[in-house]
Design an enzyme around this catalytic site. Sequence first.
Site, PDB file in Angstrom:
ATOM      1  N   GLU A 236      48.349  12.371 -13.140  1.00 11.94           N
ATOM      2  CA  GLU A 236      49.204  12.473 -14.321  1.00 11.94           C
ATOM      3  C   GLU A 236      48.589  11.709 -15.498  1.00 11.94           C
ATOM      4  O   GLU A 236      47.986  10.658 -15.296  1.00 11.94           O
ATOM      5  CB  GLU A 236      50.599  11.921 -14.011  1.00 11.94           C
ATOM      6  CG  GLU A 236      51.239  12.573 -12.796  1.00 11.94           C
ATOM      7  CD  GLU A 236      52.458  11.827 -12.268  1.00 11.94           C
ATOM      8  OE1 GLU A 236      53.108  11.128 -13.064  1.00 11.94           O
ATOM      9  OE2 GLU A 236      52.751  11.941 -11.068  1.00 11.94           O
TER      10      GLU A 236
ATOM     11  N   GLU B   8      59.640  13.602 -19.089  1.00 14.84           N
ATOM     12  CA  GLU B   8      60.384  13.007 -17.977  1.00 14.84           C
ATOM     13  C   GLU B   8      61.088  11.748 -18.479  1.00 14.84           C
ATOM     14  O   GLU B   8      60.522  10.987 -19.274  1.00 14.84           O
ATOM     15  CB  GLU B   8      59.437  12.649 -16.831  1.00 14.84           C
ATOM     16  CG  GLU B   8      60.103  11.928 -15.660  1.00 14.84           C
ATOM     17  CD  GLU B   8      59.102  11.487 -14.592  1.00 14.84           C
ATOM     18  OE1 GLU B   8      59.529  10.838 -13.619  1.00 14.84           O
ATOM     19  OE2 GLU B   8      57.894  11.773 -14.741  1.00 14.84           O
TER      20      GLU B   8
END
Length: 525
Positions: A234, A345
């Site tokens: 990520e 997120e």
Amino acid sequence: MADAHVNTRRKRVGFRGVFLFIFFVFLDLASLSCAARQPPTSSQNLKVHKHLKRLNKPPVKTIQSPDGDTIDCVPISHQPAFDHPFLKDHKIQMRPNYHPEGLYDENKMNTESKQRENPIHQLWHVNGMCDEGTIPIRRTKEDDVMRASSVKRYGKKQHKSIPKPRNLPKSADLGLDNESGHQHAIAYVEGDKYYGAKATMNVWEPKIQQSNEFSLSQIWILGGSFGQDLNSIEAGWQVSPDLYGDNNTRLFTYWTSDAYQATGCYNLLCSGFIQINSNIAMGASISPVSGFRNSQYDISILVWKDQKEGNWWMQFGNGYVLGYWPSFLFSYLADSASMIEWGGEVVNSEPNGHHTSTQMGSGRFPEEGFGKSSYFRNIQVVDKENNLKTPKNLGTFTEQSNCYDVQTGSNSDWGHYFYYGGPGKVAKFLISVKETACWCELQFLGDEGAVRPNSQSLQLYRVDGKKTREFSANLLFVQFSSWPVGLSINFGVGIVILESWGLHLDLFLKNLQLYGDNGTRKLDY
């Protein structure tokens, strides 16, 4: 925060009374917070200092950043990655064998660096740079570790923080209770073998409701199932008060090979990622950031697999190749990725079905568009032939679209793109509408629907997310009286009056003005 509660009986409460009530609530919360944080024991202190010694390698040069960070310039061979037993005799790969846009060589890197018109800045750059042969590492402080739930969990995400769009019904965004407390608004592709991904995303500084929550925007490179064996790489930007001790927007990376259980970490906070770049510090602040109806600043991130060596590389901007994740760290990703995700997120720590007001992206819904909403543009994937390609069958997913949403599109300039994000908790009410020739009155009667306003129109939504009515107009001002709480919006052709009998009304509008009983302005945002 609880949703605004409706009283059937209207009680007149003066401005002073409400102020005193809020003051004492905050006083009680502060007392509880102080009481809850116990001083560390000598054993805990010992663990913390040992951990700090492992992370903070002796520097050859130190740079103080204006935001309070200390950047240590550490010899490249002494970075935390080489504490890993499998990397003791590792020969550092100083450049990838292949770049997705063609053969990667010194001439290409220099050309790209010269052509970069607006170089990417981190705040610490204003006070110096690290020399070649060293890498910049943000120094970890004792307070950073003490904010974590334990020394072992410092620098790690919670288990099950990956968005799982597949095998979910299309109605999953209506009231789905996310058991991990993580919520997302993403675009994704799956069903093929992927060898990397690229995107350009604009950078914001979203507001965080509680210090143990965060908001981020990133690319996920995924392999394996969504069970105990998930592999993930990520990279993106984030605001995380718990991790960094402030609300600055920062560059970050993350990796895990077991669904966030024991392996992996943020940035260089464990052994794993090998950095080769002397210009960019993982976890350091990015500046400047985008502004609402103002200049937009974006960053490009590319992650791809060097199929000759097997390592996963990361590039930041047009020419900053930062380093790589060695292939042995992963099981499924040792070959290829099975899914790519792009998006936002947040952590929602509110209990009992309530929702945080932590913002995702710009804090605005995607329909507001450029200059207001956050975006990902020029979305691409890397295929087996090491070429950047437009993703096929791009899907979207969000757990609660009334809090955070996503909308995709495509054009010749931005290729495949999407706007995403939202304010988190919004005012949820049952709305009745009365209309005459020149005005309409809207009253909040319960908590069965939601209001999604923006600067161009007021949009009314049912609890199932279906839009029922839209009023096109410019929202010129918002006016609150002390009681009942009234919201007046000048529509140019008339006035819309919204009334609520609760303390919380989160409409996320600009130029909010509070008025007292005598009409004098009390507070202006």
